[in-house]
Design a protein around this motif. Sequence first.
Motif, short mmCIF file in Angstrom:
data_model
loop_
_atom_site.label_atom_id
_atom_site.label_comp_id
_atom_site.label_asym_id
_atom_site.label_seq_id
_atom_site.Cartn_x
_atom_site.Cartn_y
_atom_site.Cartn_z
N LEU A 114 0.83 -1.21 0.00
CA LEU A 114 0.00 0.00 0.00
C LEU A 114 0.86 1.26 0.00
O LEU A 114 0.70 2.13 -0.84
CB LEU A 114 -0.93 -0.01 1.23
CG LEU A 114 -1.81 1.23 1.43
CD1 LEU A 114 -2.77 1.42 0.25
CD2 LEU A 114 -2.59 1.12 2.74
N SER A 115 1.81 1.36 0.93
CA SER A 115 2.62 2.57 1.07
C SER A 115 3.53 2.81 -0.13
O SER A 115 3.93 1.87 -0.83
CB SER A 115 3.48 2.48 2.33
OG SER A 115 2.69 2.48 3.49
N GLU A 116 3.85 4.07 -0.35
CA GLU A 116 4.77 4.49 -1.41
C GLU A 116 5.72 5.53 -0.86
O GLU A 116 5.51 6.07 0.24
CB GLU A 116 3.97 5.04 -2.59
CG GLU A 116 3.07 4.00 -3.24
CD GLU A 116 2.30 4.52 -4.45
OE1 GLU A 116 1.50 3.75 -5.00
OE2 GLU A 116 2.53 5.69 -4.85
N PRO A 117 6.79 5.87 -1.61
CA PRO A 117 7.75 6.86 -1.10
C PRO A 117 7.11 8.18 -0.72
O PRO A 117 7.54 8.84 0.23
CB PRO A 117 8.74 7.02 -2.27
CG PRO A 117 8.69 5.70 -2.97
CD PRO A 117 7.27 5.24 -2.87
N ALA A 118 6.07 8.59 -1.43
CA ALA A 118 5.43 9.89 -1.16
C ALA A 118 4.03 9.75 -0.58
O ALA A 118 3.31 10.74 -0.45
CB ALA A 118 5.37 10.72 -2.44
N SER A 119 3.59 8.53 -0.26
CA SER A 119 2.27 8.35 0.35
C SER A 119 2.34 7.26 1.40
O SER A 119 2.30 6.09 1.09
CB SER A 119 1.21 8.01 -0.71
OG SER A 119 1.41 6.74 -1.26
N THR B 181 12.72 -5.27 4.76
CA THR B 181 11.81 -4.20 4.37
C THR B 181 12.42 -3.50 3.17
O THR B 181 13.55 -3.03 3.25
CB THR B 181 11.62 -3.19 5.52
OG1 THR B 181 11.18 -3.87 6.69
CG2 THR B 181 10.60 -2.12 5.14
N ALA B 182 11.70 -3.46 2.05
CA ALA B 182 12.31 -2.95 0.82
C ALA B 182 11.29 -2.25 -0.07
O ALA B 182 10.08 -2.50 0.03
CB ALA B 182 12.96 -4.10 0.04
N GLN B 183 11.80 -1.39 -0.94
CA GLN B 183 10.98 -0.83 -2.00
C GLN B 183 10.79 -1.87 -3.10
O GLN B 183 11.67 -2.70 -3.34
CB GLN B 183 11.63 0.42 -2.60
CG GLN B 183 11.58 1.64 -1.71
CD GLN B 183 11.97 2.91 -2.45
OE1 GLN B 183 12.29 2.88 -3.65
NE2 GLN B 183 11.94 4.04 -1.77
#
Length: 391
Positions: free
Chosen positions: A133-138, A217-219
Amino acid sequence: MPDRAPPPVDRLLPTDEARDLLALVRDIARREIAPTAAEEEDAAHFPRELFTLLSEAGLLGLPYDSAHGGGDQPYEVYLQVLEELATARLTVGLGVSVHTLATYALATHGTEEQRAAHLPAMLGGGLLGAYCLSEPASGSDAASLRTRAVRESGGDWVINGTKAWITHGGIADFYTVLARTGGEGPGGITAFLVPGDAEGLTAAPPERKMGLKGSPTAQLHFDGVRIPDARRLGEEGQGFAIALAALDSGRLGIAACAVGVAQAALDEAVAYARQRRQFGRPIADFQGLRFLLADMATRIEAGRALYLAAARLRDAGRPFAAQAAMAKLHCTDAAMQVTTDAVQVLGGYGYTADFPVERYLREAKVLQIVEGTNQIQRMVIARHLVGPETR
């Protein structure tokens, strides 16, 4: 270090089956998880073999339907399993919670064909999931996510974008992905089930974290990832509602894990206080320290009661979102306080890596952040009390 195992938590369980299940979990935790926890966390080793063992034991699908390989267990029982696992090692307890979260969209909003095709392997076939769900800007503002899925003329979806802070990122076998398929805001988001080996899906190196080092934990980068419409979960535009419902349940998982970490810290502090002697007697004889231990134990019992009360509401089919937020807020704040106090009980030894309480302190901190920061939990609770904020 403690010279004996602490007594097990005295649990009020609803059935003989649940009591047998908790006994099994405690045995696995004692024999397979706890002995190597410190060493493997220090080495940032993810224990995939333990998750295979848990899957074989039926512990990765406890709250889901047995028709598809689940355990038919109420949340009241499932959460206490998480607590026991997290007491032994947070990487394992949190990993099971995240896997359950990743499975939620398919289990609750998938078609019968989708559930039959995928759930058995996810719940008991050795697969491990992640939730995107999460993103670098959200992060907290999850409804502003930018990852986009575009449907092509042949019916397939093509996903492009980046997800951030993904537990099991790069090692999961499947990802539940929330992507924008329509306009701005929550109504333009849809859920998808993406295979971990999908072409165009890559993971960045794991984040370098202060704690929970064994859990990667990774992008995740989606570069033209193509999936069929048969892997869309729920209706178009329904994804954000599915995500919020999943998080309500997931927050209870975090609360249970937090109580587990706090319980481990208390067990260590009590054992140390009984053994450590100063001024000719055990430090457990000193009233100041006895009161500190009493406060630690009270915070833990209050947290356990709170998450179980919310779980029982969920099991009864009643609204529980506010109570889930309260449980996540209280239990994770309590874990932070209890682990801090445990370090204080051990004094200088508590600040060294020779004793586990410094690890528990580092691990407790992340629980105040994941699956909605505690500031977000306060917003959720306040909205249930006085309504949404005025603009």
